[in-house]
Design an enzyme around this catalytic site. Structure first.
Site, PDB file in Angstrom:
ATOM      1  N   ASP A  21     -16.786 -23.555   4.081  1.00  0.00           N
ATOM      2  CA  ASP A  21     -17.598 -24.728   3.729  1.00  0.00           C
ATOM      3  C   ASP A  21     -19.093 -24.404   3.767  1.00  0.00           C
ATOM      4  O   ASP A  21     -19.529 -23.545   4.533  1.00  0.00           O
ATOM      5  CB  ASP A  21     -17.272 -25.875   4.705  1.00  0.00           C
ATOM      6  N   HIS A  38     -21.743 -21.566  -4.894  1.00  0.00           N
ATOM      7  CA  HIS A  38     -20.335 -21.177  -5.079  1.00  0.00           C
ATOM      8  C   HIS A  38     -20.234 -19.706  -5.481  1.00  0.00           C
ATOM      9  O   HIS A  38     -19.323 -19.000  -5.049  1.00  0.00           O
ATOM     10  CB  HIS A  38     -19.663 -22.071  -6.123  1.00  0.00           C
ATOM     11  N   LEU A 132      -2.785  -6.417   4.340  1.00  0.00           N
ATOM     12  CA  LEU A 132      -3.210  -7.798   4.600  1.00  0.00           C
ATOM     13  C   LEU A 132      -2.469  -8.800   3.703  1.00  0.00           C
ATOM     14  O   LEU A 132      -2.339  -8.575   2.503  1.00  0.00           O
ATOM     15  CB  LEU A 132      -4.726  -7.907   4.333  1.00  0.00           C
TER      16      LEU A 132
END
Ligand code: IPE
Ligand code: IPE
Ligand code: MG
Length: 245
Positions: A21, A38, A132
């Site tokens: 965020d 962004h 991962l």
């Protein structure tokens, strides 16, 4: 004090989830359009995936777009979709080179067909990777996740004969996160202290860490710091304080 622990002594959370965020505020504070935030946020995402792999995190789940984010202005959503398309195209090979397995959690049917194809392609190509396990939550909502699992269970006639642990087991197999352990730690950047409909069921016993750092500024040192804080926590799961020997 926790900050000074060396990496060898650290107990690595198996599954780290992050609510990424603060992109908009990062840009607004610089007098730039939110979309620039962004773009920087996408770079932070790439950095964080690399860092998690280097630190030995097994599962990394990143909240990229919530089921409520459709209420953002059209131009902002367009830029988010452009970034998603761009990174799926440019980074799928990178995932494969780094033995990363990708899963997108959320209702992707709402996205344009070419994006759906890019997601499916990246998931399929990476499904046998055992490094991962990267999950990106896109058009994800925790309540919808629970409800869609209930919908799938609803057709099963024997539910009434099962005990609660058996129902839990079946239910979890239908969550979008099926097969993944619950997050050990949930990080939220940008100072907001709420869960915003992220992994509601899955975070029942996660350790929460709220940092004021805005997502575009997040990096490996922030992740290391979060892991050191995690190491200072005493996870009791309803039991008594763990003996530290
Ligand atoms: C997080 O940053 C990214 C998405 C929700 C897509 P925000 O866009 O929410 O940034 P702030 O919270 O407005 O600063
Ligand atoms: C949560 O952030 C969703 C993502 C980070 C993708 P929001 O910015 O949408 O959350 P609220 O609106 O501040 O709760
Ligand atoms: Mg926000």
């Amino acid at each position: 004090m926790v900050r000074e622990m060396s990496e060898e002594q650290l107990n690595m959370p198996r599954h780290v989830a992050i609510i990424m965020d603060g992109n908009g505020r990062w840009a607004t504070r610089r007098g730039l359009p939110r979309t620039v935030g962004h773009r920087q946020g996408a770079k932070a995402l790439k950095r964080t995936v690399r860092a998690a792999g280097e630190l030995g995190v097994e599962y990394l789940t990143l909240f990229g777009f919530s089921s409520e984010n459709w209420s953002r202005p059209e131009g902002e959503i367009k830029e988010l979709m452009r970034l998603l398309r761009y990174y799926l195209r440019s980074e799928t090979a990178e995932l494969l080179n780094n033995n990363i397995r990708l899963r997108v959690v959320g209702d992707i049917s709402a996205f344009d067909n070419d994006i759906i194809d890019l997601i499916r392609n990246a998931e399929q190509l990476s499904e046998n990777n055992d490094g991962l396990f990267l999950s990106i939550a896109l058009n994800y909502g925790g309540r919808n996740d629970i409800l869609q699992a209930i919908q799938k269970l609803a057709g099963q006639d024997d539910l009434g004969t099962l005990d609660l642990p058996q129902i839990q087991d079946r239910f979890e197999r239908h969550l979008l996160t099926a097969g993944m352990p619950d997050p050990d730690m949930l990080i939220r950047t940008s100072g907001e202290q709420r869960i915003s409909n992220f992994l509601l069921w899955q975070c029942a016993y996660s350790e929460f860490l709220f940092t004021d750092t805005l997502w575009p500024d997040f990096d490996k040192s922030e992740l290391e710091y979060a892991i050191s804080v995690y190491n200072g926590r005493d996870r009791r799961f309803g039991g008594l304080k763990a003996s530290k020997g």
